[in-house]
Design a protein around this motif. Structure first.
Motif, PDB file in Angstrom:
ATOM      1  N   ARG A 165      33.182  50.125 -25.181  1.00 12.12           N
ATOM      2  CA  ARG A 165      34.096  50.630 -24.153  1.00 12.12           C
ATOM      3  C   ARG A 165      33.621  50.256 -22.764  1.00 12.12           C
ATOM      4  N   ARG A 166      32.313  50.214 -22.575  1.00  9.60           N
ATOM      5  CA  ARG A 166      31.776  49.921 -21.239  1.00  9.60           C
ATOM      6  C   ARG A 166      32.002  48.471 -20.819  1.00  9.60           C
ATOM      7  N   LEU A 188      32.225  52.394 -13.189  1.00 15.29           N
ATOM      8  CA  LEU A 188      33.183  53.269 -13.860  1.00 15.29           C
ATOM      9  C   LEU A 188      34.610  52.789 -13.610  1.00 15.29           C
ATOM     10  N   ALA A 189      35.521  53.227 -14.460  1.00 14.42           N
ATOM     11  CA  ALA A 189      36.938  52.930 -14.227  1.00 14.42           C
ATOM     12  C   ALA A 189      37.357  53.576 -12.908  1.00 14.42           C
ATOM     13  N   ARG A 203      36.180  48.212 -18.081  1.00 16.94           N
ATOM     14  CA  ARG A 203      36.649  49.422 -17.416  1.00 16.94           C
ATOM     15  C   ARG A 203      37.533  48.980 -16.261  1.00 16.94           C
ATOM     16  N   GLU A 255      41.072  56.146 -22.133  1.00 19.86           N
ATOM     17  CA  GLU A 255      39.632  56.124 -22.415  1.00 19.86           C
ATOM     18  C   GLU A 255      39.268  57.214 -23.425  1.00 19.86           C
ATOM     19  N   PRO A 280      34.150  60.335 -20.683  1.00 21.69           N
ATOM     20  CA  PRO A 280      35.069  59.423 -19.990  1.00 21.69           C
ATOM     21  C   PRO A 280      35.372  59.925 -18.577  1.00 21.69           C
ATOM     22  N   VAL A 306      37.210  58.662 -14.568  1.00 19.38           N
ATOM     23  CA  VAL A 306      37.916  57.710 -13.698  1.00 19.38           C
ATOM     24  C   VAL A 306      37.755  58.199 -12.265  1.00 19.38           C
ATOM     25  N   GLU A 361      27.900  59.236 -17.133  1.00 22.96           N
ATOM     26  CA  GLU A 361      27.496  58.085 -17.942  1.00 22.96           C
ATOM     27  C   GLU A 361      26.494  58.527 -19.010  1.00 22.96           C
TER      28      GLU A 361
END
Length: 350
Positions: A331-332, A168-169, A335, A321, A155, A157, A150
């Motif tokens: 973007r955040r 997070l994703a 997710r 992402e 990016p 996952v 972060e």
């Protein structure tokens, strides 16, 4: 006679901007299509591909990566020793899915282990140098690596959420429903003293499997007896230790739900040594539906989680992402937290 090179309006090789103008879309959209991002409609993708064909555009991978500060590589981080990686089918199935998703891209895959403090420090230094474009990882609840990603705005996952409040994703299987199905099956078979061997409870998925076990027993009107719950660690040896504990605490148990097939294999050894027949005396159910389940004697009833599909889905989300050129704060805001369904596969062990 030389081959005639395609030329754009500028007289040189066609540019990304010219492809965007021909397709009637933005430069970022063309980039996403070329990079295989799923975040593009089929209609838009077709328009871009047609423009690429008409202009004869050929992506310059090296220049594109340099200009975009890209490495065209992603890392899969396994927070376990190498011996655990090769002993557990889960990890190899995840990698199989990741590889399938990357097959039609220019991305390279880096596999790295972070099973100890020294490996984690080395990995942190590597990531801080931005040597990969994104990271796929499986983590424990207290792992500092996601927070580092972060901070570095890399990016990432996760395979399995760290908690119900994951930021997070992530891509996970439905651990709760899978455990419920396993215990419902044992109840339907007339089993009354149903024990469970959990995975490491600093793993959210293991917590959810335990929650599903408790919920199914309560729903069936069976008391939840803490003496019938033993903690394992997803290893065969952990399954053996936990099964020995359970037999000492509750010799009359007639069923065991193990939180992984590997632990079920360890439990089976202890049950056989103790003279308990499977399934006559003790029914046994695992989780994963790995090759271990099919090759056990008797074959193991197990909860199938789509592990290879999880790997493919994680990779698709990560590529999306990476291709997302919006500001990090934007973007955040979204997710994806994807949960894939599980399925109980019944075999002779129950």
């Amino acid at each position: 006679m030389g081959t005639r090179q395609p030329r754009g309006r500028s007289g040189g090789r066609p540019t990304l901007e010219e492809v965007a103008a021909r397709a009637g879309v933005g430069r970022g959209t063309v980039s996403r299509v070329i990079n295989g991002s799923p975040r593009v409609s089929e209609r838009t993708r077709a328009a871009v591909e047609e423009a690429v064909a008409e202009l004869g555009y050929v992506p310059n991978t090296a220049a594109r990566a340099l200009a975009a500060n890209r490495t065209d590589s992603i890392a899969v981080v396994v927070p376990e020793p190498e011996s655990r990686f090769f002993a557990e089918p889960y990890f190899s199935d995840i990698i199989h899915g990741v590889g399938a998703a990357l097959a039609d891209t220019d991305m390279q895959l880096l596999l790295t282990f972070a099973g100890g403090d020294r490996e984690r420090r080395r990995l942190a230094q590597y990531l801080a140098a931005h040597r990969v474009d994104g990271v796929l990882l499986s983590v424990h609840a207290d792992d500092p690596l996601p927070d580092l990603l972060e901070q570095l705005d890399i990016p990432a996952v996760i395979s399995g959420r760290r908690s119900a409040d994951e930021t997070l994703a992530s891509v996970d299987s439905d651990n709760f429903a899978g455990a419920r199905a396993a215990v419902d099956h044992l109840v339907a078979r007339g089993r009354r003293t149903i024990a469970t061997i959990t995975g490491r409870l600093d793993v959210y998925g293991a917590q959810r499997r335990l929650d599903g076990y408790r919920d199914a027993l309560t729903e069936a009107g069976h008391p939840v007896d803490e003496a019938l719950i033993a903690q394992g660690d997803f290893t065969e040896e952990g399954g053996r230790r936990a099964m020995a504990e359970l037999l000492t605490r509750s010799p009359a148990l007639d069923a065991v739900f193990a939180g992984s097939d590997v632990m079920a294999a360890g439990a089976r050894q202890v049950l056989r040594t103790a003279g308990r027949r499977i399934p006559d005396d003790v029914a046994l159910v695992g989780f994963d539906d790995s090759a271990i389940a099919r090759h056990m004697d008797p074959p193991l009833t197990s909860v199938r989680q789509p592990i290879a599909e999880m790997g493919r889905t994680m990779t698709d989300v990560l590529l999306s992402e990476i291709a997302d050129d919006r500001p990090p704060a934007t973007r955040r805001l979204y997710r994806p937290q994807i949960v894939l369904p599980t399925e109980l596969v019944e075999r002779a062990s129950s």
